[in-house]
Design a protein around this motif. Structure first.
Motif, PDB file in Angstrom:
ATOM      1  N   ILE A 168      10.228   5.922   3.475  1.00 48.26           N
ATOM      2  CA  ILE A 168      11.258   6.929   3.192  1.00 48.26           C
ATOM      3  C   ILE A 168      11.029   7.527   1.807  1.00 48.26           C
ATOM      4  CG2 ILE A 168      13.715   7.223   2.700  1.00 48.26           C
ATOM      5  CD1 ILE A 168      14.259   5.199   4.932  1.00 48.26           C
ATOM      6  N   ASN A 169      10.788   6.625   0.824  1.00 49.90           N
ATOM      7  CA  ASN A 169      10.594   7.103  -0.537  1.00 49.90           C
ATOM      8  C   ASN A 169       9.387   8.030  -0.623  1.00 49.90           C
ATOM      9  OD1 ASN A 169       9.958   6.846  -3.575  1.00 49.90           O
ATOM     10  ND2 ASN A 169      11.868   5.945  -3.373  1.00 49.90           N
ATOM     11  N   MET A 170       8.330   7.641   0.102  1.00 50.16           N
ATOM     12  CA  MET A 170       7.117   8.452   0.105  1.00 50.16           C
ATOM     13  C   MET A 170       7.392   9.814   0.723  1.00 50.16           C
ATOM     14  SD  MET A 170       3.591   6.845   1.307  1.00 50.16           S
ATOM     15  CE  MET A 170       3.491   7.629   2.874  1.00 50.16           C
ATOM     16  N   GLY A 171       8.129   9.807   1.845  1.00 46.30           N
ATOM     17  CA  GLY A 171       8.447  11.066   2.512  1.00 46.30           C
ATOM     18  C   GLY A 171       9.265  11.983   1.611  1.00 46.30           C
ATOM     19  N   VAL A 172      10.255  11.408   0.917  1.00 46.40           N
ATOM     20  CA  VAL A 172      11.098  12.206   0.026  1.00 46.40           C
ATOM     21  C   VAL A 172      10.250  12.826  -1.071  1.00 46.40           C
ATOM     22  CG1 VAL A 172      12.898  12.049  -1.703  1.00 46.40           C
ATOM     23  CG2 VAL A 172      13.210  10.951   0.509  1.00 46.40           C
ATOM     24  N   ILE A 173       9.361  12.007  -1.653  1.00 49.15           N
ATOM     25  CA  ILE A 173       8.520  12.533  -2.743  1.00 49.15           C
ATOM     26  C   ILE A 173       7.646  13.671  -2.227  1.00 49.15           C
ATOM     27  CG2 ILE A 173       6.634  11.983  -4.312  1.00 49.15           C
ATOM     28  CD1 ILE A 173       7.768   9.184  -4.513  1.00 49.15           C
ATOM     29  N   ALA A 174       7.031  13.450  -1.048  1.00 49.30           N
ATOM     30  CA  ALA A 174       6.147  14.482  -0.495  1.00 49.30           C
ATOM     31  C   ALA A 174       6.940  15.767  -0.245  1.00 49.30           C
ATOM     32  CB  ALA A 174       5.512  13.976   0.793  1.00 49.30           C
ATOM     33  N   PHE A 175       8.169  15.619   0.278  1.00 53.31           N
ATOM     34  CA  PHE A 175       9.001  16.792   0.583  1.00 53.31           C
ATOM     35  C   PHE A 175       9.357  17.548  -0.690  1.00 53.31           C
ATOM     36  CE2 PHE A 175      13.150  18.755   1.409  1.00 53.31           C
ATOM     37  CZ  PHE A 175      12.800  19.557   2.487  1.00 53.31           C
ATOM     38  N   VAL A 176       9.795  16.784  -1.733  1.00 53.88           N
ATOM     39  CA  VAL A 176      10.204  17.419  -2.990  1.00 53.88           C
ATOM     40  C   VAL A 176       9.024  18.138  -3.632  1.00 53.88           C
ATOM     41  CG1 VAL A 176      10.988  16.958  -5.337  1.00 53.88           C
ATOM     42  CG2 VAL A 176      12.134  15.876  -3.399  1.00 53.88           C
ATOM     43  N   PHE A 202       0.836  -1.198   0.000  1.00 58.25           N
ATOM     44  CA  PHE A 202       0.000   0.000   0.000  1.00 58.25           C
ATOM     45  C   PHE A 202       0.875   1.255   0.000  1.00 58.25           C
ATOM     46  CE2 PHE A 202      -3.817   2.147   2.264  1.00 58.25           C
ATOM     47  CZ  PHE A 202      -4.238   2.639   1.053  1.00 58.25           C
ATOM     48  N   LEU A 203       1.873   1.287   0.888  1.00 57.26           N
ATOM     49  CA  LEU A 203       2.761   2.454   0.967  1.00 57.26           C
ATOM     50  C   LEU A 203       3.502   2.656  -0.354  1.00 57.26           C
ATOM     51  CD1 LEU A 203       4.252   2.017   4.535  1.00 57.26           C
ATOM     52  CD2 LEU A 203       2.607   3.724   3.798  1.00 57.26           C
ATOM     53  N   ALA A 204       3.910   1.529  -0.983  1.00 56.27           N
ATOM     54  CA  ALA A 204       4.626   1.633  -2.254  1.00 56.27           C
ATOM     55  C   ALA A 204       3.718   2.220  -3.320  1.00 56.27           C
ATOM     56  CB  ALA A 204       5.144   0.267  -2.682  1.00 56.27           C
ATOM     57  N   CYS A 205       2.418   1.859  -3.298  1.00 60.39           N
ATOM     58  CA  CYS A 205       1.482   2.416  -4.283  1.00 60.39           C
ATOM     59  C   CYS A 205       1.226   3.896  -4.016  1.00 60.39           C
ATOM     60  CB  CYS A 205       0.159   1.656  -4.250  1.00 60.39           C
ATOM     61  SG  CYS A 205       0.303  -0.008  -4.875  1.00 60.39           S
ATOM     62  N   LEU A 206       1.391   4.320  -2.751  1.00 61.18           N
ATOM     63  CA  LEU A 206       1.169   5.732  -2.446  1.00 61.18           C
ATOM     64  C   LEU A 206       2.269   6.613  -3.036  1.00 61.18           C
ATOM     65  CD1 LEU A 206      -0.119   5.866   1.221  1.00 61.18           C
ATOM     66  CD2 LEU A 206      -1.371   5.611  -0.891  1.00 61.18           C
ATOM     67  N   GLY A 207       3.484   6.045  -3.233  1.00 60.74           N
ATOM     68  CA  GLY A 207       4.584   6.838  -3.761  1.00 60.74           C
ATOM     69  C   GLY A 207       4.225   7.537  -5.070  1.00 60.74           C
ATOM     70  N   PRO A 208       3.921   6.774  -6.133  1.00 62.20           N
ATOM     71  CA  PRO A 208       3.543   7.410  -7.397  1.00 62.20           C
ATOM     72  C   PRO A 208       2.291   8.268  -7.270  1.00 62.20           C
ATOM     73  CG  PRO A 208       3.476   5.007  -7.572  1.00 62.20           C
ATOM     74  CD  PRO A 208       4.036   5.318  -6.243  1.00 62.20           C
ATOM     75  N   ALA A 209       1.377   7.861  -6.359  1.00 60.56           N
ATOM     76  CA  ALA A 209       0.143   8.642  -6.208  1.00 60.56           C
ATOM     77  C   ALA A 209       0.471  10.050  -5.726  1.00 60.56           C
ATOM     78  CB  ALA A 209      -0.789   7.940  -5.237  1.00 60.56           C
ATOM     79  N   ILE A 210       1.400  10.148  -4.757  1.00 62.06           N
ATOM     80  CA  ILE A 210       1.769  11.476  -4.258  1.00 62.06           C
ATOM     81  C   ILE A 210       2.519  12.245  -5.336  1.00 62.06           C
ATOM     82  CG2 ILE A 210       3.207  12.665  -2.567  1.00 62.06           C
ATOM     83  CD1 ILE A 210       2.517  10.480  -0.603  1.00 62.06           C
TER      84      ILE A 210
END
Lengths: 108, 326, 178
Positions: free
Chosen positions: B312-320, B149-157
């Motif tokens: 971590i990947n999700m956080g980085v994407i959200a930050f960027v 689920f978290l991995a799918c959120l990455g591209p979504a964000i």
């Protein structure tokens, strides 16, 4: 609401697919030989041992994993409903809570 | 016409019949690849089809202590959950047959239905092997579900949308989201192995240990529906990952502007099929190269080494995104 | 037409379940050898299944001992129709050196009906696969042609016995009379 909007609704699609799966059952019923119950055919399979079917108690030793699952699923859903305009420290706080929980539960 | 087209989409193409036919083909590819890795000849192309017909033509047995209704309905729930989710995944165009805000969450939860159905079917078989397998299904779910689920959120964000179609369309400029979420992609691929319960995460089935776990009491057509559900899930899971990370039906260097609409659809379909086969190649490679691990190893490893990178990947994407957007 | 399709599918997809009735493990290892890459029975659609509920063909090894008889019968009954049994190894065929023993009832057919006999101590992997193929030839005409081709090219004398041939072997007078 148009016909296509109704028919593409997840619940309707799911029901249609259930019916399609039931169609596979019907095809199988047409192809298969009639069931003949001989001897212990319906008995529970346990490598040939004669067991009476019952609810077999199982020990569950992964409570911490279940706990983390619940925690992270909530975190993920909260993050999922955050839009691009949300406050960034809230997102960061939720990520932090998730990380701390994992560290606490796995520290031993 | 308004009724016929959706029915055709759900039951024939790209829904039920197509998914079953393509699933049989992909399962042959999978078995042939594993045979090649093991230096064998492998089964002929019609083998999965022969297996299906043979299973359908076998006698049906419901054990006397099993819950009859649950035993019969569980495989159908698994199959229906998987087939229903194909409607919301883009296949030949960057837009799915039906797109709405939040269909990503619907699809991810539809894809957990097979696991729950497997648990119910195994538990209500009233069989010692099936009961152990059923608890393992749920334990394993704790391991892979959150990372997936978290991995799918990455591209979504990164795409700023909760619709799979929107995420795929955002990659139409050629910038696939695997570039923004490489860790999420790796996590999703490994979590997919757990979701499909394949080696090294085939702990709930564990043929050499608990026979086949939850499916042990299933025969004939009910076993056939289980097999169909799992091979459709392979396709749908791979198509979802392709749509989220690999641009779905998009391929670089193709002159989309010069092509008529029908040609674009066919090319898109072929491109997606190739991507699905590549993901299946990865799954077969993992199956041929690895052995089964224990359940608590799986859960701990997945939560630690899949959950944290995804976060971590999700956080980085959200930050960027935040920095760029501001 | 559907009937032909079903026959074809049954001949193409025999899932085997391994049934040890008291064997010394010699034949069991030969069965495993037959499933390994060198012989690769998956090219004929053979898969090894653990549960009798999934299986079509039982590969039964070893003499039928008094202890295991009830369990073998139960496992055999729990499999779904149509199901077949191949007795593998000389012990599975007749009980062989153990037969007059107080604990041995005879071959596999002392407890469950057998459709094909593969003698040998231990039975060779190629003999086992030939036995399964002979069994499939009774289901699928195409497999029958393959059996004919194999019989022309190789010496298959005495590798496999059908129940009728076995009856004749055991009692030439009675067997010939039918």
């Amino acid at each position: 609401m148009t016909a296509s909007a109704v028919l593409y609704h997840p619940v309707v699609v799911f029901t249609l697919c259930m019916m399609a799966g039931w169609g596979v059952y019907a095809l199988g019923r047409a192809l298969a030989p009639a069931s003949r119950v001989i001897g212990g055919k319906l008995k529970t399979y346990a490598c040939g041992e004669n067991v009476e079917g019952e609810s077999f108690p199982t020990a569950y030793h992964l409570y911490h994993a279940a706990f983390i699952f619940t925690l992270l699923d909530v975190v993920a859903l909260v993050l999922g409903t955050v839009t691009g305009t949300a406050i960034v420290w809230m997102v960061a706080a939720y990520l932090l809570v998730g990380l701390i929980a994992i560290v606490i539960l796995f520290k031993d | 016409m308004q009724v016929v087209t959706p029915l055709f989409h759900v039951l024939v193409f790209p829904g039920f019949l197509f998914l079953v036919a393509f699933g049989l083909f992909v399962s042959w590819v999978d078995r042939k690849l594993i045979a090649k890795f093991q230096n064998r000849v492998g089964p002929p192309i019609l083998q999965p089809f022969a297996d299906l017909i043979k299973l359908l033509a076998k006698e049906d047995i419901i054990p006397e202590h099993a819950d009859r209704a649950m035993f019969a309905v569980a495989p159908l729930i698994a199959l229906a959950g998987v087939v229903a989710s194909i409607i919301y995944i883009p296949l030949w165009a960057p837009v799915a047959l039906k797109a709405f805000s939040g269909d990503l969450i619907v699809v991810v939860y539809l894809l957990t239905l097979p696991a729950f159905a497997l648990f119910l079917g195994g538990w209500y078989s009233a069989n010692p092997f099936a009961t152990i397998g059923a608890t393992r299904v749920l334990s394993q779910l704790f391991g892979y579900e959150v990372p997936f689920f978290l991995a799918c959120l990455g591209p979504a964000i990164a795409a700023g949308s909760w619709s799979i179609s929107e995420i795929t369309r955002a990659q139409d400029n050629g910038l696939w989201l695997i570039s923004a979420a490489p860790l999420s992609f790796a996590v999703a691929m490994i979590a997919l192995i757990g979701k499909l319960e394949r080696v090294p995460f085939d702990i709930p089935h564990a043929k050499t240990e608990i026979v086949t776990g939850p499916e042990v009491e299933y025969t004939g057509r009910r076993l056939a529906v289980w097999k169909l559900a799992f091979l459709s899930e392979t396709i749908v899971g791979a198509a979802l990952i392709a749509a989220l990370f690999l641009g779905g039906p998009h391929m670089w260097g193709l002159p989309y502007q010069a092509m008529p609409a029908w040609l674009t659809a066919i090319v898109g379909m072929v491109v997606l099929a190739v991507k699905i086969l590549l993901i299946v190649f990865f799954l077969s490679l993992a199956q041929a190269a690895m052995a089964r691990i224990r359940i608590e190893q799986m859960v701990q490893w997945c939560l630690l080494w899949l959950g944290i990178p995804a976060l971590i990947n999700m956080g980085v994407i959200a930050f960027v995104i935040r920095q760029v957007g501001a | 037409m559907l009937d032909g399709l079903v026959k074809w599918a049954r001949g193409k997809s025999p899932w085997v379940c391994h049934l040890n009735c008291g064997s010394c493990n010699g034949c069991d290892i030969e069965i495993v050898a037959a499933l390994m890459p060198r012989f690769d029975l998956e090219r004929f659609g053979v898969l090894l299944e653990g549960s009798p509920r999934h299986a079509d063909v039982f590969l039964a090894t070893g003499p039928m001992t008094r202890q295991i008889r009830d369990r073998v019968v139960r496992v055999y009954e729990q499999a779904a129709d149509p199901k077949f049994v191949v007795a593998v190894g000389t012990c599975g065929v007749s009980g062989s050196p153990f037969y007059p023993g107080y604990n041995v009832l005879g071959g596999v057919d002392a407890a469950i009906p057998v459709d094909m006999y593969v003698p040998g101590c231990p039975a060779r992997p190629d003999a086992i696969s030939y036995g399964v193929l002979r069994l499939l030839a009774t289901l699928d005409p195409k497999a029958e042609a393959l059996v004919k081709e194999i019989e022309e090219r190789y010496d298959t004398e005495g590798l496999v016995y059908t129940p009728e041939e076995m009856a004749q072997q055991r009692d030439p007078v009675e067997g010939a009379r039918g």
